[in-house]
Every structure is written in structure tokens, then in C-alpha cells.
Design a protein around this motif. Structure first.
Motif, PDB file in Angstrom:
ATOM      1  N   LEU A 174       0.821  -1.200   0.000  1.00  7.15           N
ATOM      2  CA  LEU A 174       0.000   0.000   0.000  1.00  7.15           C
ATOM      3  C   LEU A 174       0.864   1.263   0.000  1.00  7.15           C
ATOM      4  CD1 LEU A 174      -2.879   1.220   0.257  1.00  7.15           C
ATOM      5  CD2 LEU A 174      -2.568   1.116   2.729  1.00  7.15           C
ATOM      6  N   ILE A 175       0.524   2.189  -0.902  1.00  8.42           N
ATOM      7  CA  ILE A 175       1.199   3.477  -1.000  1.00  8.42           C
ATOM      8  C   ILE A 175       0.172   4.553  -0.654  1.00  8.42           C
ATOM      9  CG2 ILE A 175       2.417   5.086  -2.519  1.00  8.42           C
ATOM     10  CD1 ILE A 175       3.961   2.510  -2.310  1.00  8.42           C
ATOM     11  N   GLU A 176       0.494   5.399   0.318  1.00  5.77           N
ATOM     12  CA  GLU A 176      -0.371   6.525   0.674  1.00  5.77           C
ATOM     13  C   GLU A 176       0.466   7.785   0.734  1.00  5.77           C
ATOM     14  OE1 GLU A 176      -2.509   5.855   4.306  1.00  5.77           O
ATOM     15  OE2 GLU A 176      -3.848   4.390   3.396  1.00  5.77           O
ATOM     16  N   ASN A 177      -0.013   8.823   0.048  1.00  6.78           N
ATOM     17  CA  ASN A 177       0.679  10.112   0.019  1.00  6.78           C
ATOM     18  C   ASN A 177       2.142   9.969  -0.390  1.00  6.78           C
ATOM     19  OD1 ASN A 177      -1.679  11.436   0.963  1.00  6.78           O
ATOM     20  ND2 ASN A 177      -1.144  10.840   3.044  1.00  6.78           N
TER      21      ASN A 177
ATOM     22  N   PHE B 107       9.280   3.954   3.101  1.00  8.01           N
ATOM     23  CA  PHE B 107      10.099   4.397   1.978  1.00  8.01           C
ATOM     24  C   PHE B 107       9.290   5.302   1.052  1.00  8.01           C
ATOM     25  CE2 PHE B 107      12.810   0.341   2.231  1.00  8.01           C
ATOM     26  CZ  PHE B 107      13.893   0.999   2.760  1.00  8.01           C
ATOM     27  N   ILE B 108       9.985   6.226   0.401  1.00  8.07           N
ATOM     28  CA  ILE B 108       9.369   7.100  -0.593  1.00  8.07           C
ATOM     29  C   ILE B 108       9.051   6.265  -1.830  1.00  8.07           C
ATOM     30  CG2 ILE B 108       9.800   9.051  -2.134  1.00  8.07           C
ATOM     31  CD1 ILE B 108      11.624  10.192   0.116  1.00  8.07           C
TER      32      ILE B 108
END
Length: 157
Positions: free
Chosen positions: A62-65, A73-74
Motif C-alpha cells: 500500500l502506498i499513501e501520500n 520508503f518514498i
């Protein structure tokens, strides 16, 4: 069999009987205490009643913001390569706190391969180093800024 041997056998039998009785007392006592705390024995029921809370599945990717939630991690090119290679041995925090140049990262990777059994990264090494240098560049920390607008006072003895 002499009297002494018969006595030892009797003591051994009494000892085993006492162990059995004390074990039963402990088990029955534990069940009674549990029954006072949870009279319905709900922890042992296996039904789909509303009293049970469903465990929420967490999306590992999951990637948020713009941040990979599990690791912090970015989200950028090379993210999954970094996750798959770096977080096998240590936390993402350890990776991100070590802001190094390309040369230092390559030297660190060589050191890990020579002393810590890190596998050969092959083409992934360039991807990993580029990701780290781009997203976690070297910072000039230096000294903190001087304090200004301070009202000084004398301490009394």
C-alpha cells in the motif's frame, strides 16, 4: 524384599499419589477461576457471532501520500527492489537514516557482501544505489543555528 525396600516403595507410591492429587487440584482450581471470569467459556466457542472482531488484512504494498506504508520508503523508481533486497536483513529506518553518496553506498554494499553474507545484487545494485541517493541524499547537518533574542539572567546562590 526387606522392610526398608517396602518402606521406600510405599513412600514412592505416596509421593506419586500426592503429585496426581495436587495436579488435579491445580487443574480444577484453574478451571473454576476461569469459570468465574468467563462463565460462558466464550474463548472456547467457535461460532461466527458478532462478538468476534474480524482481523483486517493489510496490503503489504500500500502506498499513501507517496509513502510505502509498511516500510516508510518514498514511492519512486526502484522502491520494490530496495524493499526486496534491503529489508530482508534490517529495517527500512536503518536504510533511510544512513544518507550516503553513491560511492559510500557502493562501498557499504561491498562491505556487507564481504563480511555480512550479502548476496551479489547484480544489476539491482545500481537500481538500489540510485534510489537511495535520489530519495535520501546526503545532508549537510553542521552545527545548529546560534540562539538569538535571548534574555539572560543571573542565577542566585
Amino acid at each position: 524384599m526387606g522392610k526398608e525396600e517396602k518402606f521406600k516403595e510405599y513412600v514412592r507410591a505416596v509421593y506419586h499419589m500426592m503429585l496426581l492429587v495436587y495436579s488435579l487440584i491445580a487443574i480444577v482450581g484453574g478451571v473454576l477461576i476461569y469459570a468465574m471470569i468467563d462463565p460462558d467459556f466464550s474463548a472456547f466457542k467457535n461460532d461466527d457471532s458478532e462478538t468476534y472482531v474480524a482481523v483486517e488484512e493489510i496490503d503489504e504494498d500500500l502506498i499513501e501520500n507517496g509513502i510505502h506504508v509498511r516500510t516508510g520508503f518514498i514511492d519512486a523508481e526502484g522502491l520494490m527492489t530496495v524493499i526486496n533486497n534491503c529489508t530482508n536483513c534490517h529495517s527500512s529506518k536503518l536504510v533511510t537514516q544512513n544518507r550516503m553518496s553513491k560511492e559510500r553506498w557502493n562501498a557499504t554494499i561491498r562491505w556487507m557482501q564481504e563480511t555480512q553474507n550479502l548476496w551479489d545484487l547484480g544489476n539491482n545494485q545500481e537500481i538500489i544505489v540510485n534510489y537511495l541517493v535520489t530519495n535520501y541524499p546526503v545532508e549537510d547537518k553542521g552545527r545548529r543555528a546560534s540562539l538569538t533574542n535571548i534574555e539572560w539572567y543571573e542565577l542566585e546562590d
